[in-house]
Design an enzyme around this catalytic site. Sequence first.
Site, PDB file in Angstrom:
ATOM      1  N   ASP A 287      -2.709  -3.466   0.354  1.00  0.00           N
ATOM      2  CA  ASP A 287      -1.875  -2.530   0.675  1.00  0.00           C
ATOM      3  C   ASP A 287      -0.525  -3.144   0.601  1.00  0.00           C
ATOM      4  OD1 ASP A 287      -1.574   0.538   1.726  1.00  0.00           O
ATOM      5  OD2 ASP A 287      -0.319  -0.499   2.794  1.00  0.00           O
ATOM      6  N   TRP A 288       0.478  -2.917   1.727  1.00  0.00           N
ATOM      7  CA  TRP A 288       1.951  -3.375   1.554  1.00  0.00           C
ATOM      8  C   TRP A 288       1.826  -4.829   1.898  1.00  0.00           C
ATOM      9  CZ3 TRP A 288       6.958  -2.384   0.502  1.00  0.00           C
ATOM     10  CH2 TRP A 288       7.168  -0.882   0.373  1.00  0.00           C
ATOM     11  N   ASP A 414     -11.755   3.471  -2.413  1.00  0.00           N
ATOM     12  CA  ASP A 414     -10.445   3.597  -2.345  1.00  0.00           C
ATOM     13  C   ASP A 414      -9.625   4.763  -2.982  1.00  0.00           C
ATOM     14  OD1 ASP A 414      -7.743   3.587  -1.334  1.00  0.00           O
ATOM     15  OD2 ASP A 414      -7.520   1.651  -1.767  1.00  0.00           O
ATOM     16  N   HIS A 443      -9.950   1.955   1.296  1.00  0.00           N
ATOM     17  CA  HIS A 443      -8.815   1.316   1.289  1.00  0.00           C
ATOM     18  C   HIS A 443      -8.870   0.148   2.102  1.00  0.00           C
ATOM     19  CE1 HIS A 443      -4.657   0.968   0.480  1.00  0.00           C
ATOM     20  NE2 HIS A 443      -4.348   0.960   1.907  1.00  0.00           N
TER      21      HIS A 443
END
Length: 462
Positions: A287-288, A414, A443
Site C-alpha cells: 500500500d502506501w 484485493d 489488500h
Amino acid sequence: MTAASRTDDDFMRLALAQADAARASGEVPVGAVLVRNGEVIATGRNAPIADHDPTAHAEINALRAAAKALGNYRLDGCTLYVTLEPCAMCAGAMLHSRLARVVYGAADPKTGAAGSVVDLFAQEQLNHHTAVQGGVLQHDCSLALADFFRERRENSRAAAQPVRDDALRTPESRFDALPGYPWEPRYVADLPSLAGLRMHYLDEGPADARRTWLCLHGNPAWSYLYRKMIPVLLEAGDRVVAPDLIGFGKSDKPKKDSAHTFSWHRQVLLEFIERLDLKNIVLAVQDWGGILGLTLPMEGPQRYLGLLVMNTTFATGDTPLSPGFLAWRTMCAKTPEFDVARLFGRGNPQMTEAELAAYNAPFPDRGHRAALRAFPPMVPEHRDADGAAVSRQARDFFAKEWQGQSMMAIGAADPVLGVPVMQTLRESIRGCPDPMVIANAGHFVQEHGEPIARAAVGYFHR
C-alpha cells in the site's frame, strides 16, 4: 572445527549471541556460555525483567543450567565465558561452583567483582581459586552494551518529548495487551523533518545481522500489520525495523489534514534510514508503504539487498488510477469516520475481535484521524502532483538500475491493488520473478504473512 580447536574468541562469540537474544527480549545484553572439555554444556542470558528475578543474571542462568545438565552443583574443570565482568553475586556463585576458569569480555567499572571495583577471585582466604581472564572480544562486548544504553537513553528522551500543540498522541493505554505484538516501543523525535513530532518504530534482532527487513505499512494500518511476519524473520537471525508513519500507530498525529504531504513523509523516511544507518536492507512494502517506499532505494542503492513487494504500485501520475482505488477514495471522502476494524474484518474473516480492535487502537476520535482523511487524495493523479515525478524516477530506477533481488506476493482478492495492478508493477521491476499469489488474501496480505515470510526468508537467504 573440532571441539579441541575452538578458541576463547569462538566461545565468546557464542556468549555474544546470547547477549543479542537478551537485548531482543528487552534485557540488558549480557550473555554467557559454560564449557567443559571444549564442548558447550549450557548457555545463559540476562532475564531479571522477564523472570521477575534479581538473581537471573546471564552467569547464574548458565550455572544453573550446567549443574542440572551434569547432575552436580560443582562444576570442576569448566570454563564460563561471559560478555561482561561478573558482579559480586555472580562471582560468589562461580567460586561456590568450583569453576576452573572465568573469561569475560567488557570490564564493568561500576559493579565489576573481578578487579574493576573489587576482586573476589583474588581473595587468598577463600578455599577455592578460579582463574580469571578479561578483555576477550572486549570491543564487541562493550559495543553491544553501549548501543543498548544509548538506544535506551534516546528512547527515554523521545518518550519524554512533549507533544506539539498542533498534534495529538494516542494514549498508551490504547495499546495495552495487543495480541501478537510483544515488542518494545522505540521512538525518535529529533529528525529534522519531524520538527519535534515523535515517531514510533520497532527494532528487533541483532544490529549486525546479515539482513535488515525494513517493513513499511500503508493506510490505515500501522506496524501491527507485520506481527505475523516479524517472528519468522527474527527466527532466521535477521533484524526487523518497522516504523509507524506519522499520523498512524503509536506515532504522533498532526491535527490538520494539510500537514500530510507525499514529499514530507518520504523525507521523514529517508532521514529515519540515515539516522539508524540501516544497511543490507530488504525493503518490505505494501500500500502506501510501497507508494512511498519504492522511491527510497534510488537515493542510496548501496544500502539495499532486496525488495519484498506486496499489493502496492508506483504512483507516477501518468497512468489512470485503478477503478478500485477511485472507489476507495470516494468512500473515504463520503465516510471519513469509517470503522477501521470493520474494514480489516471484511477481507480477513480469520482475524479475532482483539486483532481487529488493534487496528482501531491508534484512532480514539476524529482528531486523531487526519492521516486517514489525507492519504487517499495524496495519491498522485496527475504528472505534476506532489510525488509523481519522484515516483517516475523510481520506476525508471527499478526497471533499469536495480541490482537487488526481488520477490512479489499478491493478495489476489484485493479489489484495489490486486493481480492486474501488481502484474503491471512486476514488469517495471528488473529481475522480478513470478509472484507468490495467495488466493484467499485481500489488500492487507500481511494478515497471511507467516507463509510469505517463510518463503521470503528462503528466497533472500539463497
